[in-house]
Write an enzyme that holds these catalytic residues in place. Structure first.
Site, PDB file in Angstrom:
ATOM      1  N   SER A   1      -0.947   1.173  -5.716  1.00  0.00           N
ATOM      2  CA  SER A   1      -0.055   1.192  -4.469  1.00  0.00           C
ATOM      3  C   SER A   1      -0.233   1.756  -3.657  1.00  0.00           C
ATOM      4  CB  SER A   1       1.551   0.760  -4.699  1.00  0.00           C
ATOM      5  OG  SER A   1       2.251   2.546  -5.654  1.00  0.00           O
TER       6      SER A   1
ATOM      7  N   HIS B   1      -3.242  -5.160  -3.426  1.00  0.00           N
ATOM      8  CA  HIS B   1      -1.373  -5.088  -4.225  1.00  0.00           C
ATOM      9  C   HIS B   1      -0.322  -5.494  -3.435  1.00  0.00           C
ATOM     10  CE1 HIS B   1       1.898  -1.486  -2.992  1.00  0.00           C
ATOM     11  NE2 HIS B   1       1.996  -1.868  -4.071  1.00  0.00           N
TER      12      HIS B   1
ATOM     13  N   GLU C   1      -1.645  -6.860   0.162  1.00  0.00           N
ATOM     14  CA  GLU C   1      -2.338  -5.770   0.784  1.00  0.00           C
ATOM     15  C   GLU C   1      -3.828  -5.240   0.496  1.00  0.00           C
ATOM     16  OE1 GLU C   1       0.336  -1.451   2.491  1.00  0.00           O
ATOM     17  OE2 GLU C   1      -0.030  -1.731   0.738  1.00  0.00           O
TER      18      GLU C   1
ATOM     19  N   ASN D   1       3.737   1.806   1.315  1.00  0.00           N
ATOM     20  CA  ASN D   1       4.196   3.061   0.894  1.00  0.00           C
ATOM     21  C   ASN D   1       3.648   4.102   1.511  1.00  0.00           C
ATOM     22  OD1 ASN D   1       5.723   2.237  -1.807  1.00  0.00           O
ATOM     23  ND2 ASN D   1       3.307   2.829  -2.753  1.00  0.00           N
TER      24      ASN D   1
END
Length: 284
Positions: free
Chosen positions: A119, A140, A152, A190
């Protein structure tokens, strides 16, 4: 090369979810975990998820059985040595991931793609530990994997166009949406989400408002489906701290400095839902 066989490495919450959606899309899937108890727990989670879909009328019992028929749990990494795609979903630790990817590059066939579900950690650095950085890529997935549509797809510095295109196409076959993201700490998800959560923790730390009020403001004022502190508890406060530390180290910018209250909760073992206490208390 077309992707037919997949090995998911790690049978935790993310790994079992990834294995489930791959099996549901018709891929032959090996779900691997070194820990046999963890492997059994991951497999039973998949069975329970599928049964809930049957109970709700979303799939038939035959469709459930077909998905389970595509899935093989194993505690032997070499069982999946002929896989076309390996998806790593283990602990979020760069050194552990590098060791695994080096091993995968040694045992996999020359056309196999090696993907990480990290992540926040750099794909380029993970790839550098292998003998085939052009075959390494980031995938991800979002949690919970069977529900969330986004993946992702992250290119490392050496990731080939062919590998990227194969992974993007495969993601679409999983009925997910693939978005191309460059290899920066935290990627997009993130890098945006975790500083918001960290700032929400600062508002509690500084006495601006209680966790309940912070969450209500974001739900009712910003139309978020879940408040940032409830979400932090769901993700795991240890995971939030680790990602903030990765952002802070990767960018060298104090705007990513983890809140001291976040560090205190993690030191106390208050990690959120999984331990029964974080910003809120939960019955186990």
């Amino acid at each position: 090369m077309s992707i037919g066989q997949v090995m998911v490495v790690g049978a935790g919450q993310m790994g079992s979810g990834i294995a489930q959606v791959c099996a549901a899309a018709g891929y032959s899937v090996f779900l691997y975990d070194l820990n046999e108890d963890g492997l059994e727990k991951g497999y039973q989670t998949i069975k329970a998820n599928l049964q809930r879909q049957v109970d709700k009328g979303r799939i038939t019992s035959d469709e459930r059985d077909k998905v389970l028929g595509n899935l093989t749990p194993t505690s032997k990494l070499y069982d999946g040595v002929q896989s076309d795609l390996f998806i790593e979903a283990i602990v979020e630790n760069i050194e552990v991931k590098k060791q695994l990817f080096k091993k995968l590059s040694d045992i996999s066939k020359p056309t196999a793609i090696l993907a990480s579900n990290t992540s926040s950690l750099p794909i380029t650095e993970i790839a550098a530990a292998t003998s085939c950085p052009e075959r390494v890529i980031g995938m991800h997935f979002m949690n919970p994997v069977p529900v969330m549509k986004l993946v992702e797809v992250i290119r490392g510095l050496a990731t080939s166009d062919d590998v990227f295109n194969q992974v993007a196409d495969m993601t679409e076959n999983l009925k997910k949406v693939a978005v191309e993201v460059n290899d920066f700490p935290g990627f997009v998800s993130n890098r945006v989400l975790m500083p918001m959560i960290n700032e929400a923790i600062f508002t509690v730390y500084e006495g601006v408002a209680t966790p309940e009020v912070v969450d209500e403001v974001m739900k009712l004022g910003m139309n978020h489906p879940m408040g940032p502190l409830t979400l932090a508890d769901f993700i795991g406060l240890d995971t939030c701290l680790y990602i903030m530390e990765t952002l802070h180290e990767g960018f060298g910018d104090d705007k990513y400095r983890p809140c001291p209250l976040l560090r205190k909760y993690v030191s106390a073992g208050w990690l959120g839902r999984k331990t029964g206490r974080g910003f809120y208390q939960y019955s186990q």
